[in-house]
Design an enzyme around this catalytic site. Structure first.
Site, PDB file in Angstrom:
ATOM      1  N   TYR A   1       0.833  -1.208   0.000  1.00  0.00           N
ATOM      2  CA  TYR A   1       0.000   0.000   0.000  1.00  0.00           C
ATOM      3  C   TYR A   1       0.867   1.256   0.000  1.00  0.00           C
ATOM      4  O   TYR A   1       0.659   2.169  -0.810  1.00  0.00           O
ATOM      5  CB  TYR A   1      -0.933  -0.005   1.209  1.00  0.00           C
ATOM      6  CG  TYR A   1      -1.872   1.174   1.245  1.00  0.00           C
ATOM      7  CD1 TYR A   1      -3.012   1.205   0.437  1.00  0.00           C
ATOM      8  CD2 TYR A   1      -1.628   2.266   2.077  1.00  0.00           C
ATOM      9  CE1 TYR A   1      -3.881   2.282   0.456  1.00  0.00           C
ATOM     10  CE2 TYR A   1      -2.493   3.352   2.108  1.00  0.00           C
ATOM     11  CZ  TYR A   1      -3.613   3.348   1.300  1.00  0.00           C
ATOM     12  OH  TYR A   1      -4.474   4.429   1.315  1.00  0.00           O
TER      13      TYR A   1
ATOM     14  N   LYS B   1       1.167   4.197  -3.095  1.00  0.00           N
ATOM     15  CA  LYS B   1       0.901   5.610  -2.880  1.00  0.00           C
ATOM     16  C   LYS B   1       2.146   6.459  -3.141  1.00  0.00           C
ATOM     17  O   LYS B   1       2.038   7.585  -3.643  1.00  0.00           O
ATOM     18  CB  LYS B   1       0.355   5.838  -1.467  1.00  0.00           C
ATOM     19  CG  LYS B   1      -1.015   5.218  -1.230  1.00  0.00           C
ATOM     20  CD  LYS B   1      -2.058   5.726  -2.225  1.00  0.00           C
ATOM     21  CE  LYS B   1      -3.455   5.217  -1.915  1.00  0.00           C
ATOM     22  NZ  LYS B   1      -4.484   5.729  -2.850  1.00  0.00           N
TER      23      LYS B   1
END
Length: 244
Positions: free
Chosen positions: A149, A153
Site C-alpha cells: 500500500y 501511494k
C-alpha cells in the site's frame, strides 16, 4: 468562499463509498455535472437515487480493457478525481503476487489510464483542467503491514509530479491530497480499537483523525481556480502527523 463548478464536468473514481462518494455529491452541489465511477453497481444505484442527475459508470478499474471500453467515449471532462483504491495489508514476508498485482493495478495503473483518457480529451479541446489524485500519508512514512500500500501511494505521488511537469504546458494541473486515517465507515470500523488507534493519535499534533469532509474540502480546493498556481504538490491532510 463558496466554490462554484458551474459549467464544469467532473469524473470521480471510487465514487461508491466514502471520500469518493462525498466528493461526487459535493461537486454536484457546487454546480458541476458529475460522472461517478465504481465497480459496485449497488453503490452507484443508491448514489443515483440520492443525487438525481448524476451519471454513473460501473467498471472495475483494475481491468485495463474494461476501463478502456467504459471510458473511451465518456465525453468532455474538465475535472478528474482519482480516488479508487484498495488496501490489501500483509506483512512484507507474506506479500502475495495477487495482492501486489491487484494493488498496483487499481492504486497506480488505473490512475495512469484514466488520467491519459481525460488528459487527451482536454488537450484535443484545448481546454484547461485539474486532476486530483487521492494519495495518503502512507506515501511518506513506513507503516507495518503496509509494504505494498505504501509503495503504491509513493508511486502515485511521483507519477503526479511527472504528470504536472508534462501536462502543465497544456494548462492541466495535477496534485495529490495525502490524508491520515479518515473516518469513513470503514475507517471507523478499522480504528475503533483504542489499542490500535491511540498510538497513531499520539503522533498527530491535532489529536484526531480526519473526517471525510476534511479531505473533500481539500480536493475541491485543488480542483478550483483558487489553486490556479498550484500543481505537482501534495496537500497533507494529516493533522500534523508528518511534522515530527
Amino acid at each position: 468562499m463558496q466554490r462554484s463548478f458551474v459549467g464544469r464536468r467532473a469524473l470521480v473514481t471510487g465514487a461508491g463509498k466514502g471520500i469518493g462518494r462525498d466528493t461526487a455529491k459535493a461537486l454536484l452541489a457546487s454546480g458541476a455535472q458529475v460522472v461517478a465511477v465504481s465497480r459496485t453497481q449497488e453503490d452507484l444505484s443508491s448514489l443515483a437515487q440520492e443525487c438525481p442527475g448524476i451519471e454513473t459508470v460501473c467498471v472495475d478499474l483494475g481491468d485495463w480493457e474494461a476501463t478502456e471500453r467504459a471510458l473511451s467515449n465518456i465525453g468532455p471532462v474538465d475535472l478528474l478525481v482519482n480516488n479508487a483504491g484498495v488496501a490489501l495489508l500483509q506483512p512484507f514476508l507474506k506479500v502475495t503476487k495477487e495482492a501486489c498485482d491487484r494493488s498496483f493495478d487499481v492504486n497506480f495503473r488505473s490512475v495512469v489510464q484514466v488520467s491519459q483518457i481525460i488528459s487527451k480529451g482536454l488537450i484535443a479541446r484545448g481546454a484547461p483542467g485539474a486532476i486530483v489524485n487521492v494519495s495518503s500519508q502512507a506515501s511518506h512514512c513506513a507503516l507495518k503491514d503496509h509494504a505494498i500500500y505504501c509503495s503504491t501511494k509513493s508511486a502515485m505521488d511521483m507519477l503526479t509530479k511527472v504528470m504536472a511537469l508534462e501536462l502543465g504546458p497544456h494548462k492541466i494541473r495535477v496534485n495529490t491530497v495525502n490524508p491520515t486515517v479518515v473516518m469513513t465507515a470503514m475507517g471507523r470500523a478499522n480504528w475503533s480499537d483504542t489499542q490500535k488507534s491511540e498510538p497513531m493519535l499520539r503522533r498527530i499534533p491535532l489529536g484526531k483523525f480526519a473526517e471525510v469532509e476534511d479531505v473533500v474540502n481539500s480536493i475541491l480546493f485543488l480542483l478550483s481556480d483558487q489553486s490556479a498556481m498550484t500543481t505537482g504538490s501534495a496537500l497533507l491532510v494529516d493533522g500534523g502527523y508528518l511534522v515530527g
